[in-house]
Design an enzyme around this catalytic site. Structure first.
Site, PDB file in Angstrom:
ATOM      1  N   GLY A  87       0.854  -1.193   0.000  1.00 23.10           N
ATOM      2  CA  GLY A  87       0.000   0.000   0.000  1.00 23.10           C
ATOM      3  C   GLY A  87       0.887   1.238   0.000  1.00 23.10           C
ATOM      4  NE  ARG A  88      -2.671   5.120   2.011  1.00 21.59           N
ATOM      5  CZ  ARG A  88      -3.990   5.129   2.155  1.00 21.59           C
ATOM      6  NH1 ARG A  88      -4.717   5.969   1.468  1.00 21.59           N
ATOM      7  NH2 ARG A  88      -4.597   4.330   2.995  1.00 21.59           N
ATOM      8  CB  ILE A  89       3.341   2.483   4.675  1.00 19.73           C
ATOM      9  CG1 ILE A  89       2.442   3.561   5.305  1.00 19.73           C
ATOM     10  CG2 ILE A  89       4.628   2.343   5.477  1.00 19.73           C
ATOM     11  CD1 ILE A  89       1.862   3.188   6.677  1.00 19.73           C
ATOM     12  NE  ARG A 104      -5.985  -8.478  -0.618  1.00 13.41           N
ATOM     13  CZ  ARG A 104      -6.794  -7.861   0.199  1.00 13.41           C
ATOM     14  NH1 ARG A 104      -7.701  -8.513   0.827  1.00 13.41           N
ATOM     15  NH2 ARG A 104      -6.720  -6.560   0.410  1.00 13.41           N
ATOM     16  CB  ILE A 110       6.553  -0.993  10.770  1.00 16.10           C
ATOM     17  CG1 ILE A 110       6.439  -1.090   9.245  1.00 16.10           C
ATOM     18  CG2 ILE A 110       7.989  -0.835  11.207  1.00 16.10           C
ATOM     19  CD1 ILE A 110       6.761   0.217   8.523  1.00 16.10           C
ATOM     20  CB  ALA A 111       2.102  -4.522   9.667  1.00 18.10           C
ATOM     21  NE  ARG A 112      -2.531  -1.969  14.162  1.00 14.75           N
ATOM     22  CZ  ARG A 112      -2.044  -0.779  13.810  1.00 14.75           C
ATOM     23  NH1 ARG A 112      -0.751  -0.630  13.569  1.00 14.75           N
ATOM     24  NH2 ARG A 112      -2.847   0.264  13.703  1.00 14.75           N
ATOM     25  CD  GLU A 143       1.199  -2.951  19.899  1.00 12.28           C
ATOM     26  OE1 GLU A 143       2.050  -3.470  19.154  1.00 12.28           O
ATOM     27  OE2 GLU A 143       0.774  -1.788  19.757  1.00 12.28           O
ATOM     28  CG  HIS A 181       2.422   0.690  17.831  1.00 14.19           C
ATOM     29  ND1 HIS A 181       1.366  -0.181  17.845  1.00 14.19           N
ATOM     30  CD2 HIS A 181       2.258   1.419  16.692  1.00 14.19           C
ATOM     31  CE1 HIS A 181       0.604  -0.013  16.781  1.00 14.19           C
ATOM     32  NE2 HIS A 181       1.136   0.970  16.058  1.00 14.19           N
TER      33      HIS A 181
END
Ligand code: DGY
Length: 324
Positions: free
Chosen positions: A155-157, A178, A237-239, A268, A286
């Site tokens: 995506g953007r990041i 995807r 750096i996502a989840r 977390e 985070h």
């Protein structure tokens, strides 16, 4: 009568002032910890809320809050929201896309560099007074420039990280998503789509940037880690839920992969003690979007979503469609 909103967590004083000029504000500036009951109780008195990614909005919460009309998340991720349940309850959901893209990509790259070049581990060594002389192999790490960067989630990041890798560090960029990017974007980014298994096999550094949903829970588990090179690093750096932490700890402990950089964790703010015990990890709380300027933009966008919704019936960055 002004709409009443809940500000769930501490926020910049100027943003609070802005909100107070539009709303009757119930604010948690002391940062009291919400219990599930106090959260529902606080929210049930309100028409809107400025939430963070740690504040759950689900069917149970919504059932207790019949007057709630909008939740403005101060995050681009919104896995704390049950969006279908919000739509069914006619509660608008908003997030903060775009304003944090470049800052978060900077951090992803910083974490990759720190992990590959063993910066945390070597700093602890120096502070502990253990540095006695120069050695050819002292904290020798993995090359970043010219290596292969694998990005999961484009995506953007992900695209902003690809740009840094390809154009700044001469990296070969491969990605899995995807849907493939248009050819022209792939060309601009110098990024090549590969299957997920090939990404894990070929990359020297894997960066995880995909949005979390239950369907991607433990997307990186023992079998993906087993595909990685022993010299490779993994950055998340996502989840936290995207990685099976137990499998990661085993892979790191047995040096089946070289190192990991983690900004997000499964439980977390609790961090698995197995991770804390390892040298070959860089662990941060985070903070990928945490610059003053970007956090201010995120807070302002979340506040503007509330203001626009209550004054004009439309938000700036909605995630669902809800009739006013
Ligand atoms: C985001 O914006 O999703 C960041 O992870 C902060 O929660």
């Amino acid at each position: 009568m002004k709409p009443r909103i809940l500000v769930a967590r501490p926020i910049f004083p100027e943003i609070l002032d802005l909100l107070v000029s539009h709303f009757d504000v119930l604010s948690n500036q002391p940062d009291s910890v919400w219990t599930p009951e106090s959260w529902k109780q606080g929210l049930s008195q309100c028409h809107g809320a400025l939430t963070t990614g740690a504040d759950p909005i689900n069917a149970d919460v919504l059932a207790a809050c019949p007057n709630l009309r909008i939740c403005a998340n101060m995050a681009v991720g919104f896995n704390n929201f049950d969006v279908p349940a919000m739509t069914a309850a006619r509660v608008l959901a908003t997030n903060t896309p775009d304003v944090l893209t470049e800052t978060t990509a900077d951090f992803g790259f910083a974490l990759l560099m720190a992990t590959a070049r063993r910066m945390a581990e070597s700093e602890h060594f120096l502070r502990a007074g253990r540095w006695t002389q120069w050695r050819y192999d002292l904290f020798a790490g993995a090359e970043v420039h010219g290596s292969t960067l694998g990005i999961l989630g484009m995506g953007r990041i992900g695209q902003a990280i690809a740009r840094r890798g390809a154009h700044g560090f001469g990296m070969k960029v491969i990605y899995h998503n995807r849907s493939r990017l248009p050819q022209v974007t792939e060309g601009e980014l110098r990024a090549t789509w590969v299957g997920k298994e090939d990404l894990f096999r070929q990359a020297d550094h894997v960066v995880l940037v995909l949005p979390y949903s239950p369907s991607v829970h433990h997307t990186v588990g023992a079998s993906e880690l087993a595909l990685m090179k022993p010299s490779a690093t993994l950055v998340n750096i996502a989840r936290g839920g995207i990685v099976d932490e137990a499998a990661l700890i085993a892979a790191l402990r047995e040096r089946r992969i070289s190192a990991a950089g983690l900004d997000v964790f499964e439980g977390e703010p609790q961090v698995n003690p197995g991770l804390l015990a390892l040298d070959n990890v860089v662990l941060t709380p985070h903070i990928a979007s945490a610059t003053i300027a970007t956090r201010m933009k995120m807070a302002k966008l979340a506040a503007d979503n509330l203001i626009e919704f209550f004054s004009r019936g439309q938000a700036m960055t909605p995630l669902n469609e809800v009739s006013a």
